[in-house]
Design a protein around this motif. Structure first.
Motif, PDB file in Angstrom:
ATOM      1  N   GLY B 204       1.101  -1.115   0.345  1.00 39.34           N
ATOM      2  CA  GLY B 204       0.269   0.106  -0.268  1.00 39.34           C
ATOM      3  C   GLY B 204       0.995   1.327  -0.755  1.00 39.34           C
ATOM      4  N   PHE B 205       0.426   2.362   0.813  1.00 35.83           N
ATOM      5  CA  PHE B 205       1.136   3.613   0.539  1.00 35.83           C
ATOM      6  C   PHE B 205       1.945   4.161   1.912  1.00 35.83           C
ATOM      7  CE2 PHE B 205      -1.521   3.421  -3.138  1.00 35.83           C
ATOM      8  CZ  PHE B 205      -0.770   3.858  -4.092  1.00 35.83           C
ATOM      9  N   THR B 206       2.884   4.396   1.479  1.00 32.91           N
ATOM     10  CA  THR B 206       2.878   5.876   3.282  1.00 32.91           C
ATOM     11  C   THR B 206       2.270   6.837   3.065  1.00 32.91           C
ATOM     12  OG1 THR B 206       5.104   6.162   3.030  1.00 32.91           O
ATOM     13  CG2 THR B 206       4.338   4.257   4.542  1.00 32.91           C
ATOM     14  N   VAL B 207       1.518   7.739   4.284  1.00 32.52           N
ATOM     15  CA  VAL B 207       1.144   8.743   3.531  1.00 32.52           C
ATOM     16  C   VAL B 207       1.468   9.776   4.078  1.00 32.52           C
ATOM     17  CG1 VAL B 207      -0.584  10.638   4.011  1.00 32.52           C
ATOM     18  CG2 VAL B 207      -0.708   8.008   3.149  1.00 32.52           C
ATOM     19  N   GLN B 208       1.809  10.945   3.888  1.00 35.30           N
ATOM     20  CA  GLN B 208       2.290  12.443   4.919  1.00 35.30           C
ATOM     21  C   GLN B 208       1.942  13.380   4.555  1.00 35.30           C
ATOM     22  OE1 GLN B 208       6.916  12.840   3.793  1.00 35.30           O
ATOM     23  NE2 GLN B 208       6.600  14.633   5.043  1.00 35.30           N
ATOM     24  N   LEU B 209       1.262  13.895   5.730  1.00 40.26           N
ATOM     25  CA  LEU B 209       0.245  15.432   5.550  1.00 40.26           C
ATOM     26  C   LEU B 209       1.739  16.364   5.914  1.00 40.26           C
ATOM     27  CD1 LEU B 209      -2.425  13.425   7.405  1.00 40.26           C
ATOM     28  CD2 LEU B 209      -2.740  13.555   4.951  1.00 40.26           C
ATOM     29  N   ALA B 210       1.476  17.254   5.028  1.00 39.61           N
ATOM     30  CA  ALA B 210       1.663  19.068   5.215  1.00 39.61           C
ATOM     31  C   ALA B 210       1.064  20.196   5.148  1.00 39.61           C
ATOM     32  CB  ALA B 210       3.108  18.755   3.967  1.00 39.61           C
TER      33      ALA B 210
END
Lengths: 276, 388
Positions: B204-210
């Motif tokens: 799947g995906f790792t997600v970083q919120l900025a």
């Protein structure tokens, strides 16, 4: 404020200076805008001809005259050819002023030397008039103008009038002269030994072909002037006038925004390098 | 929903905790963005290349597709990996979204008395989320922010489009042979300038919120904290993507080296191969030259003032009252290279190249900018000829 948007201006007067050169005296239609409009000698406007396009033209009138501003234009391309057809009372579009003008404050209290070549004297006419209207603020004024043909000399009567002003020297040369040419035949740079230059106390301002300007710069540097006291008005293709469109990029500078007037030190690395 | 200009930096949120979502989360991301009024733009296969276009479903993404890029060559092939983002890039970055290839700046109308009325044409850009921006693309976007927004005056057309843009970056796992972002310092992973960043792993995906806008979208996503293994996998993928890059620039600041070699023999050499077609400037994500033209109507009283992308490889680019400043291809190639890698440093504090490699792949004769730079700026680069 959208820097790309022109404003309607009306031609208040039109003067035919020579077969290919004419002056438009303009005012914005909106009196409030005309009142607010302020520029410095050496800055330029983008002049828009309806349906054809825009062209960068320097402003040659006195900045303290509030009701009008003047553009002297030479017919060289599509837009200027069309502008030449306009008459008194016709409308065009103007946006500006743009760019950095002449270093008039730096010149105060010092001698000023103005050197122009070819038909390129329009950008410095504003400076000459500015200084002559504020004569006491400046030292000796030297005006050097070189043309190819005697008939290329614009405003001959003005040069004659300037020559009669106090503490003012006018030196004119034509490569090819006809009868009744009272000045030098040859290059204006031949006449540098007629100029009593005080190299530490002079600001030089020049415009015209780059080859001519480089020759003059070489002479002035050789006589002890600093590269910081020699200023040149540069020309390149200009379309946006705000440093976005990329056409006038010149090394680290955008001519339209960082210039068009530069000290020699600023442009020296690439000046004369073909292709820049 | 539309962020204020003050949030373009995005730097503040970059250290947030990495989260994870299953591969199916990509569709939920599209749905969440669409629910909040964004038009979604994502990668699609079109005419044999990966392009950014409107997407409604993750099914439209180029899953299981790789790009093979070499000097003068671009081709898509099947990938051995079942991933959405197993490719490097397509011919265009984000540039057309924020800096329109052609747009009307204003319209003018002349009345019976000859008076001209000018009317600004504001760009109609709906809130737009772009999914799949690469680190090089985001770096180029930041450069255009410098060119069009951070200098006075700002460009109102770019500003309106930029304000409407929400950037979902996807870190690059599979650089093409033409890529060299590691050497320019712009990739393969994003560091700032995005709203949300994804890394596609096997699970799947790792997600970083900025950004705040990204936090709000994330509330609708099936996110869990990333595990230590997933953190490690992201780092590993990054190192592998760096290692996979075979091309590089011979230095991050080549300004002096270029201007010291304005008469190098290589300018003439490259000009013999270069067609002066301008493909490199069309695909370069940081080129910003544009020209302005009048589009007059037949009836004569109305006209549109239009701007469009321009290229320093054309004659007209250097036209000035009656003559052309750069007549030769050598002069034009030198103009492009010395601006992009040289005086760009003076103007914007960095090089104008982000290492995407597009100018190499899309050059019809396969001129490799890294090779040219190596010849001109690398060791033993003082071979001199008369001015081009």
């Amino acid at each position: 404020m959208n820097p790309y948007l022109p404003h309607d201006a009306v031609i208040v007067d039109r003067v035919q200076e020579s077969t290919t050169i004419f002056t438009l005296r303009l005012a914005f239609s909106d009196p409030v805008q005309q009142k607010r409009y302020a520029f410095a000698p050496g800055q330029f406007n983008m002049v828009y001809l309806h349906g054809v396009g825009e062209v960068a033209i320097s402003i040659i009138s006195d900045p303290e005259r509030e009701s009008l501003y003047d553009h002297t234009i030479r017919v060289v391309g599509r837009v200027t050819r069309g502008l030449a057809q306009l008459k008194k009372g016709d409308h065009l579009g103007i946006r500006g002023p743009f760019g950095r003008g002449w270093p008039l404050l730096e010149g105060e209290g010092r001698d000023v030397m103005i050197v122009t070549g070819g038909l390129g004297c329009a950008p410095v006419v504003a400076v000459i008039n500015y200084i002559l209207h504020r004569r006491e603020r400046f030292g000796r004024l030297t005006i050097m103008q070189g043309v190819k043909h005697a008939e290329d000399l614009l405003w001959r009567s003005r040069y004659e009038a300037w020559a009669r002003m106090p503490n003012t020297q006018v030196i004119i040369a034509a490569d090819a002269a006809g009868k009744n040419w009272p000045w030098h035949v040859g290059r204006v740079t031949d006449l540098f030994d007629q100029v009593a230059l005080d190299p530490g106390n002079t600001v030089a301002m020049m415009c015209g072909p780059e080859g001519m300007m480089r020759a003059v710069v070489g002479n002035l540097l050789g006589r002890g002037m600093s590269a910081d006291d020699i200023y040149l008005s540069m020309e390149r293709n200009m379309q946006c006038a705000v440093g976005h469109c990329g056409h006038c990029q010149f090394g680290p500078h955008f001519i339209c925004k960082d210039g068009p007037v530069f000290s020699y030190r600023e442009v020296q690395p690439l000046l004369g390098e073909a292709g820049f | 929903m539309i962020r204020s200009r003050g949030s373009f930096g995005h730097e503040q949120g970059c250290m947030t905790q990495l989260q994870h979502m299953a591969r199916e989360g990509l569709q939920q991301l599209i749905d969440a963005l669409r629910d909040r009024g964004y038009r979604c733009i994502g990668p699609k296969v079109k005419d044999g290349a990966i392009v950014f276009d409107t997407v409604e479903s993750a099914e439209e993404f180029p899953r299981g597709i790789r790009d093979q890029q070499e000097p003068g060559r671009y081709a898509l092939t099947e990938s051995s990996e079942d991933k959405y983002f197993d490719w490097a890039n397509g011919p265009q970055a984000l540039r057309p979204l924020t800096f329109a290839p052609q747009e009307t700046l204003w319209k003018v109308q002349r009345d019976g008395g000859g008076k001209l009325t000018f009317r600004e044409v504001a760009p109609a850009m709906p809130p737009t989320a772009v999914i799949g921006a690469r680190a090089c693309d985001v770096a180029a976007l930041k450069i255009h922010d410098q060119v069009f927004l951070e200098r006075d005056p700002a460009d109102p057309y770019y500003a309106a489009r930029r304000k409407a843009l929400f950037v979902v970056a996807v870190n690059c796992s599979s650089p093409a042979s033409t890529c060299f972002c590691a050497s320019t310092g712009d990739g393969p992973h994003v560091s700032s300038g995005f709203d949300m960043a994804l890394t596609e792993l096997d699970d799947g995906f790792t997600v970083q919120l900025a950004s705040d806008a990204a936090q709000s979208i994330a509330a609708a996503l099936p996110l869990v904290d990333a595990t230590d293994e997933q953190h490690f996998a992201v780092g590993h993928q990054r190192s592998e993507a760096i290692r996979a890059q075979t091309r590089s620039v011979p230095g991050r600041n080549l300004r002096q080296a270029l201007f010291d070699n304005l008469h190098h023999g290589r300018w003439k050499d490259v000009a013999e191969r270069c067609l002066s077609c301008g493909n490199c400037t069309s695909v370069c994500p940081t080129c910003f030259c544009h020209r302005e033209e009048q589009d007059a109507r037949l009836e004569g009283d109305a006209a549109d003032h239009v701007r469009m992308w321009d290229s320093c490889f054309t004659r007209e680019h250097s036209y000035m009252h009656g003559f052309v400043l750069r007549e030769t291809t050598a002069q034009r190639y030198r103009q492009w290279l010395t601006h992009k890698f040289g005086s760009w440093h003076d103007q914007f504090g960095r090089s104008g190249c982000v290492g995407c490699g597009r100018c190499i792949a899309w050059c019809p004769v396969g001129i490799d900018v890294t090779e040219e730079l190596q010849h001109i700026c690398g060791e033993g680069s003082s071979e001199s000829i008369p001015s081009p």
